[in-house]
Design a protein around this motif. Structure first.
Motif, short mmCIF file in Angstrom:
data_model
loop_
_atom_site.label_atom_id
_atom_site.label_comp_id
_atom_site.label_asym_id
_atom_site.label_seq_id
_atom_site.Cartn_x
_atom_site.Cartn_y
_atom_site.Cartn_z
N LEU A 1 13.54 -11.74 -39.61
CA LEU A 1 14.08 -10.41 -40.28
C LEU A 1 12.92 -10.16 -41.35
O LEU A 1 12.32 -10.89 -42.04
CB LEU A 1 15.24 -10.69 -40.87
CG LEU A 1 16.27 -11.00 -39.70
CD1 LEU A 1 17.69 -11.06 -40.44
CD2 LEU A 1 16.40 -9.67 -38.70
N PRO A 2 12.62 -8.80 -41.43
CA PRO A 2 13.52 -7.78 -40.88
C PRO A 2 12.99 -7.27 -39.40
O PRO A 2 13.57 -6.18 -38.75
CB PRO A 2 12.93 -6.43 -41.68
CG PRO A 2 11.62 -6.86 -42.17
CD PRO A 2 11.68 -8.48 -42.52
N ASP B 1 22.40 -7.33 -40.11
CA ASP B 1 21.15 -8.05 -40.32
C ASP B 1 20.12 -7.63 -41.32
O ASP B 1 18.74 -7.58 -41.38
CB ASP B 1 20.24 -8.23 -38.72
CG ASP B 1 21.13 -8.91 -37.80
OD1 ASP B 1 21.96 -9.82 -38.34
OD2 ASP B 1 20.83 -8.70 -36.66
N GLU B 2 20.90 -6.85 -42.49
CA GLU B 2 19.70 -6.44 -43.34
C GLU B 2 19.94 -7.03 -44.92
O GLU B 2 19.35 -6.38 -45.78
CB GLU B 2 20.38 -4.86 -43.42
CG GLU B 2 19.65 -3.94 -42.13
CD GLU B 2 19.13 -2.73 -42.59
OE1 GLU B 2 19.25 -2.11 -43.80
OE2 GLU B 2 18.38 -2.13 -41.74
N LYS C 1 25.50 -3.37 -43.45
CA LYS C 1 24.46 -2.95 -42.33
C LYS C 1 23.85 -4.08 -41.57
O LYS C 1 23.54 -5.35 -42.27
CB LYS C 1 23.17 -2.23 -43.02
CG LYS C 1 23.52 -1.01 -43.83
CD LYS C 1 22.20 -0.38 -44.35
CE LYS C 1 22.68 1.02 -45.03
NZ LYS C 1 21.70 1.32 -46.22
N LYS D 1 16.23 -7.33 -35.14
CA LYS D 1 17.61 -7.46 -35.57
C LYS D 1 18.44 -7.27 -34.34
O LYS D 1 17.90 -6.75 -33.36
CB LYS D 1 17.96 -6.15 -36.51
CG LYS D 1 17.48 -6.12 -37.73
CD LYS D 1 17.51 -4.89 -38.73
CE LYS D 1 16.75 -4.87 -39.86
NZ LYS D 1 16.55 -3.43 -40.56
N HIS E 1 20.51 -15.07 -44.37
CA HIS E 1 20.59 -14.03 -45.20
C HIS E 1 21.87 -13.66 -45.57
O HIS E 1 22.86 -13.96 -44.93
CB HIS E 1 19.85 -12.82 -44.61
CG HIS E 1 20.71 -12.24 -43.30
ND1 HIS E 1 21.33 -11.28 -43.30
CD2 HIS E 1 20.42 -12.70 -42.13
CE1 HIS E 1 21.95 -11.26 -41.89
NE2 HIS E 1 21.54 -11.84 -41.12
#
Ligand code: GRF
Length: 185
Positions: free
Chosen positions: A111-112, A143-144, A141, A115, A136
Motif C-alpha cells: 500500500l498505497p 486500505d488507507e 477509508k 487497494k 495498517h
C-alpha cells in the motif's frame, strides 16, 4: 506479561489466524485471542477456533444488525484490539467509531498501491518489480489507514497469480506478528 485482549476477524482459510494463535500461546507474545468473528459459516478457519477452544461468532445477516451484535460481544469479552486476518467484508464507519480502539488489517500489496481486491492480477498487469504485504490501521477509508509495516519481495519472470499469492502469504505470517510487537513495545 499483561496481554491485550484481542478479537480476530476472518472469512476464509485462516492461515494468518493459525500463526497468530501459535504466537499468542507463547508467554512473551503480547496478545491473548479471546474471540474470533467469522463472516462465513463454511470458513476453514473456524476449525482452528474449535481446535484451540477459542469462542467464535458467525454471522451472515444484515450488516447493521450484525455489527451491533458484534459490538456487544466485544464489550462482553473486554476486547481492546481487533485484527482483520483475511476478513472479506468492509466494516462500517459507525462500527469503527463505536469500537473506538485499534483495528489492524493485513493487505496483500505494498500500500498505497493496489487497494481492494485482485491485487495479484493488478500487480502482474502493471508489471511491478516487487510486491508484498502491508499491515495498517483500519479507518473508514478502504486500505488507507496509517501503515505499521510492509514486507516485500522481487517478482520473478515466471511468477503468476498463484505463486505471488503463496509468496505474499508467507511474508504475511511474520509481518502481522512483527507489527503487533512493534505496536506494543
Ligand atoms: C491474506 O492473504 C490477506 O492478505 C487477505 O486475505 C488472505 C487471508 O488468508 N486479506 P487466510 O484466511 O489468513 O489464509
Amino acid at each position: 506479561m499483561v496481554k491485550i485482549n484481542t478479537c480476530i476477524f476472518i472469512s476464509g482459510k485462516g492461515t494468518n489466524l493459525k500463526k497468530l494463535i501459535l504466537n499468542s500461546n507463547k508467554y512473551n507474545f503480547p496478545i491473548k485471542i479471546k474471540l474470533i468473528v467469522c463472516s462465513n459459516k463454511k470458513a476453514e478457519g473456524l476449525k482452528l477456533a474449535k481446535k484451540w477452544s477459542i469462542p467464535f461468532l458467525i454471522f451472515q445477516d444484515n450488516q447493521n444488525l450484525t455489527e451491533k451484535k458484534i459490538l456487544v460481544k466485544l464489550k462482553n469479552y473486554k476486547i481492546d484490539l481487533i485484527l482483520l486476518a483475511g476478513y472479506m467484508r468492509i466494516l462500517s464507519k459507525r462500527f469503527i467509531l463505536s469500537f473506538g480502539k485499534s483495528i489492524i488489517n493485513i493487505h496483500p500489496s505494498l500500500l498505497p498501491k493496489f487497494k481492494g481486491l485482485n491485487t495479484f492480477e493488478k500487480v502482474l498487469n502493471r508489471k511491478e518489480r516487487k510486491t508484498g504485504c502491508t499491515v495498517h490501521f483500519v479507518t473508514e477509508k478502504l486500505d488507507e489507514g496509517k501503515i505499521i509495516l510492509k514486507k516485500f519481495f522481487y517478482i520473478e519472470k515466471n511468477d503468476n497469480v498463484a505463486s505471488l499469492k503463496k509468496k505474499t502469504q508467507n511474508l504475511e505470517y511474520n509481518a502481522f506478528s512483527e507489527a503487533i510487537i512493534k505496536l506494543t513495545r
